[in-house]
Design an enzyme around this catalytic site. Structure first.
Site, PDB file in Angstrom:
ATOM      1  N   TRP A 130       0.820  -1.244   0.019  1.00  0.00           N
ATOM      2  CA  TRP A 130      -0.024  -0.029  -0.103  1.00  0.00           C
ATOM      3  C   TRP A 130       1.003   1.196  -0.171  1.00  0.00           C
ATOM      4  O   TRP A 130       1.837   1.621   0.711  1.00  0.00           O
ATOM      5  CB  TRP A 130      -0.827  -0.019   1.332  1.00  0.00           C
ATOM      6  CG  TRP A 130      -1.477   1.228   1.458  1.00  0.00           C
ATOM      7  CD1 TRP A 130      -0.942   2.390   2.344  1.00  0.00           C
ATOM      8  CD2 TRP A 130      -2.722   1.893   1.005  1.00  0.00           C
ATOM      9  NE1 TRP A 130      -2.075   3.463   2.267  1.00  0.00           N
ATOM     10  CE2 TRP A 130      -3.012   3.056   1.259  1.00  0.00           C
ATOM     11  CE3 TRP A 130      -3.697   1.275  -0.022  1.00  0.00           C
ATOM     12  CZ2 TRP A 130      -3.949   3.836   1.201  1.00  0.00           C
ATOM     13  CZ3 TRP A 130      -4.867   1.898  -0.450  1.00  0.00           C
ATOM     14  CH2 TRP A 130      -4.976   3.120   0.298  1.00  0.00           C
ATOM     15  N   MET A 131       0.195   2.286  -0.725  1.00  0.00           N
ATOM     16  CA  MET A 131       1.082   3.505  -0.745  1.00  0.00           C
ATOM     17  C   MET A 131      -0.170   4.569  -0.785  1.00  0.00           C
ATOM     18  O   MET A 131      -1.208   4.599  -1.414  1.00  0.00           O
ATOM     19  CB  MET A 131       1.763   3.832  -2.002  1.00  0.00           C
ATOM     20  CG  MET A 131       2.502   5.073  -2.276  1.00  0.00           C
ATOM     21  SD  MET A 131       3.278   5.313  -4.000  1.00  0.00           S
ATOM     22  CE  MET A 131       1.999   5.355  -5.038  1.00  0.00           C
TER      23      MET A 131
ATOM     24  N   ASP B 259       1.159  16.483   9.359  1.00  0.00           N
ATOM     25  CA  ASP B 259       1.668  16.998   7.887  1.00  0.00           C
ATOM     26  C   ASP B 259       2.324  18.095   7.770  1.00  0.00           C
ATOM     27  O   ASP B 259       1.908  19.113   7.047  1.00  0.00           O
ATOM     28  CB  ASP B 259       0.368  16.978   6.954  1.00  0.00           C
ATOM     29  CG  ASP B 259      -0.590  15.610   7.043  1.00  0.00           C
ATOM     30  OD1 ASP B 259       0.009  14.671   7.562  1.00  0.00           O
ATOM     31  OD2 ASP B 259      -1.663  16.111   6.730  1.00  0.00           O
TER      32      ASP B 259
ATOM     33  N   GLU C 207      -5.797  18.721   5.653  1.00  0.00           N
ATOM     34  CA  GLU C 207      -4.706  18.064   5.641  1.00  0.00           C
ATOM     35  C   GLU C 207      -3.583  18.455   4.631  1.00  0.00           C
ATOM     36  O   GLU C 207      -3.674  19.369   3.778  1.00  0.00           O
ATOM     37  CB  GLU C 207      -4.691  16.382   5.340  1.00  0.00           C
ATOM     38  CG  GLU C 207      -5.853  15.839   6.113  1.00  0.00           C
ATOM     39  CD  GLU C 207      -5.962  14.352   5.663  1.00  0.00           C
ATOM     40  OE1 GLU C 207      -5.730  13.442   6.544  1.00  0.00           O
ATOM     41  OE2 GLU C 207      -6.338  14.197   4.479  1.00  0.00           O
TER      42      GLU C 207
ATOM     43  N   GLN D 205       3.597   7.686   2.036  1.00  0.00           N
ATOM     44  CA  GLN D 205       3.142   6.957   3.041  1.00  0.00           C
ATOM     45  C   GLN D 205       3.119   5.352   2.662  1.00  0.00           C
ATOM     46  O   GLN D 205       2.237   5.299   1.434  1.00  0.00           O
ATOM     47  CB  GLN D 205       1.819   7.301   3.198  1.00  0.00           C
ATOM     48  CG  GLN D 205       1.671   8.861   3.948  1.00  0.00           C
ATOM     49  CD  GLN D 205       2.230   8.760   5.471  1.00  0.00           C
ATOM     50  OE1 GLN D 205       1.489   8.615   6.321  1.00  0.00           O
ATOM     51  NE2 GLN D 205       3.784   9.119   5.721  1.00  0.00           N
TER      52      GLN D 205
ATOM     53  N   ASP E  23      -0.081   9.170   0.509  1.00  0.00           N
ATOM     54  CA  ASP E  23       0.386  10.599   0.251  1.00  0.00           C
ATOM     55  C   ASP E  23       2.072  10.662  -0.143  1.00  0.00           C
ATOM     56  O   ASP E  23       2.849   9.973   0.534  1.00  0.00           O
ATOM     57  CB  ASP E  23       0.393  11.609   1.333  1.00  0.00           C
ATOM     58  CG  ASP E  23      -1.188  11.537   1.766  1.00  0.00           C
ATOM     59  OD1 ASP E  23      -1.991  10.903   1.159  1.00  0.00           O
ATOM     60  OD2 ASP E  23      -1.578  12.050   2.961  1.00  0.00           O
TER      61      ASP E  23
ATOM     62  N   TRP F 181      -4.169   0.594   3.983  1.00  0.00           N
ATOM     63  CA  TRP F 181      -3.873   1.502   4.811  1.00  0.00           C
ATOM     64  C   TRP F 181      -3.594   0.739   6.315  1.00  0.00           C
ATOM     65  O   TRP F 181      -4.149  -0.035   6.703  1.00  0.00           O
ATOM     66  CB  TRP F 181      -4.700   2.745   5.113  1.00  0.00           C
ATOM     67  CG  TRP F 181      -4.220   3.861   5.749  1.00  0.00           C
ATOM     68  CD1 TRP F 181      -3.368   4.838   5.273  1.00  0.00           C
ATOM     69  CD2 TRP F 181      -4.122   4.014   7.155  1.00  0.00           C
ATOM     70  NE1 TRP F 181      -2.944   5.512   6.363  1.00  0.00           N
ATOM     71  CE2 TRP F 181      -3.363   4.980   7.464  1.00  0.00           C
ATOM     72  CE3 TRP F 181      -4.763   3.454   8.346  1.00  0.00           C
ATOM     73  CZ2 TRP F 181      -3.235   5.611   8.997  1.00  0.00           C
ATOM     74  CZ3 TRP F 181      -4.455   3.646   9.780  1.00  0.00           C
ATOM     75  CH2 TRP F 181      -3.755   4.741   9.809  1.00  0.00           C
TER      76      TRP F 181
END
Length: 535
Positions: A58-59, A191, A242, A77, A61, A85
């Protein structure tokens, strides 16, 4: 890997022989063609040709992006143990041109302060942090959110931490006095995006805090002071704020500069789910203030989005990378939280958008960002198809897979003297699947329709409505750039004034591009198609 299977046609052959016999014909040389069924692997059908994806897992941001010593660094991420996630790490990839990427080992792992959420990285040229071994290399300093799960549902402690690298971003050491910004009150506090303020010789951090952005200052990247806040009651607030990004841009064709603030929001995008809005104004070293003309326009209609498509989120700019014209370079996550964890890929999930150059223009309607694919993409152009003055009537084929591979294609087109009609482009395959996109000049809006694009049932939100974007340009002509990969389309209309990005999952590759116009003919002035070559 692609496999080919031959179907058993014995019964078909016998039936055909019976029919021929009943007609009293004898054709001893007649042959029955074998039925060939192609089974595509996930890699063949859905792994992009030129958009970054991790090899597995998983990937989401992009974060920590910087340029140094000939390499663009992309951190992201990453959950290495699943295709959904989970506990976040910083994955890592490098490129010399922002197009071809090489994945690297994981750069930052979770620790006792929590998992590693989004953040940024800067090239600390003067070693202001004191964390560098200057004799060996200028330090790279990463600033990220440590996110620790607490008891209870969706309960987190989020603080800001620092890690540093003395090998140009390959490996990082956690700062011993983390966190550098503590927090016990704000649930969504994350962030951090750090930039150098040339005018005031200090570091500025933009930090998302629920429904607002908090600005901090530092001289050394370790000690931070709160300056001000921005955003409550301003812009889109359909979800949590975000991934902010604050930077300065020159206004094209002038000596003026303005500050730009990116803010991603989930949910609350213009077409549902996650998206990224922006604000134009001034920053005096303490406070970000919207430009008055921009504020008036925003209050009348909020159409200030980096991308109106459903699949471009959390985009931020590269640190230490500015074009000679002042343009900034950015990249986004090419998915949407409405369905990202359900898309029909198993070995990996998600891709990044193409890298884009962001510029600021001003006309009679005020300030507006434009973004276009980075110029480096042109270095991959191969076979070319070009045609002018094409009469479009009903459904007119422009090009098919025999001439150009539509799964790795760059297209430019121009239509002059727009009529009161709808201009529809259609990508299609032999299964009857189709992706529709184009411009309705009656309603003055662009559209993407993926309802019949292939696999859509994995999420009721994926193709439940047509994506729309109002046209902001008043030009009588329409120009556009189209980027096509196996599972994505990126549209840049009116020199990047309106951008739309969406993903799709056909059961077999699209093999034809056609154009149609409702009720009347029109002339497609020119179209130029480039097949892109990749190893």
């Amino acid at each position: 890997m692609k496999t080919v299977r031959k179907a058993n046609l014995v019964l078909m052959f016998l039936a055909l022989t019976f029919i021929i016999g009943c007609k009293g014909k004898s054709e001893t040389n007649q042959k029955v063609d074998e039925l060939i069924i192609v089974n595509y692997s996930e890699e063949d059908l859905y792994r992009p040709n030129f958009h970054f994806t991790p090899k597995k897992a998983w990937m989401n941001d992009p974060n920590g992006m910087f340029y140094y010593n000939g390499y663009y660094h992309l951190y992201f991420q990453y959950h290495p143990d699943s295709n959904v996630w989970g506990p976040m790490h910083w994955g890592h990839a490098i490129s010399t041109d922002m197009i071809s990427w090489t994945e690297q080992p994981i750069a930052i792992y979770p620790d006792e302060l929590g998992t590693i959420f989004s953040g940024s990285a800067v090239v600390d040229i003067s070693n202001s942090s004191g964390l560098g071994e200057v004799s060996k290399a200028i330090p790279i300093v990463a600033i990220y959110t440590s996110s620790k799960k607490l008891e209870g549902n969706d309960n987190w402690k989020q603080t800001q931490s620092v890690a540093f690298s003395n090998d140009e971003g390959k490996t990082f050491t956690k700062y011993e006095n983390n966190p550098v910004i503590d927090n016990d009150k704000i649930k969504d506090f994350r962030d951090p995006k750090v930039t150098w303020d040339d005018d005031r010789n200090k570091w500025i951090m933009s930090l998302a805090a629920g429904d607002k952005i908090m600005f901090y200052e530092s001289k050394n990247l370790k000690d931070w002071n709160l300056l001000s806040e921005f955003g409550q009651g301003i812009g889109g607030h359909g979800g949590v704020w975000e991934c902010p990004d604050l930077f300065k841009l020159p206004v094209i064709g002038t000596n003026e500069s303005k500050w730009v603030l990116f803010v991603s929001i989930n949910p609350g995008g213009p077409n549902g789910g996650s998206a990224t809005q922006y604000f134009i104004g001034d920053f005096d070293g303490t406070t970000f203030t919207m430009d008055k003309q921009f504020e008036t326009a925003l209050n009348e209609k909020h159409d200030y989005w980096i991308d109106f498509g459903r699949d471009n989120y959390a985009g931020v700019t590269w640190s230490n990378a500015t074009r000679k014209n002042g343009g900034k370079l950015m990249l986004g996550w090419m998915s949407n939280w409405d369905y990202a964890q359900k898309v029909p890929t198993e070995n990996w999930r998600s891709a990044m958008t193409i890298a884009r150059e962001v510029q600021l223009q001003k006309n009679e309607n005020g300030y507006r960002l434009i973004s276009n694919p980075v110029k480096e993409l042109a270095n991959y152009r191969g076979r070319k198809y070009k045609k002018e003055n094409i009469v479009i009537k009903d459904d007119t084929k422009i090009i098919d897979a025999e001439s150009i591979d539509l799964a790795k294609t760059e297209i430019q087109f121009n239509i002059s003297n727009l009529e009161e009609t709808t201009y529809t482009f259609k990508l299609s395959n032999h299964n009857g699947e189709e992706l529709l996109f184009g411009y309705d000049n009656i309603k003055k809006e662009f559209f993407i329709n993926r309802k019949k694009s292939g696999k859509t049932s994995f999420s009721e939100k994926f193709a439940n409505k047509i994506t729309l974007a109002g046209r902001t340009s008043t030009n009588d002509n329409l120009s556009g750039t189209i980027l096509l990969d196996k599972t994505s389309i990126e549209l840049f209309y009116d020199n990047g004034e309106t951008v739309m990005t969406e993903i799709f999952f056909p059961n077999t590759p699209y093999t034809k591009l056609s154009i149609e116009s409702k009720n009347q003919e029109f002339i497609l002035d020119n179209i130029e198609v480039h097949e892109l070559n990749f190893n």
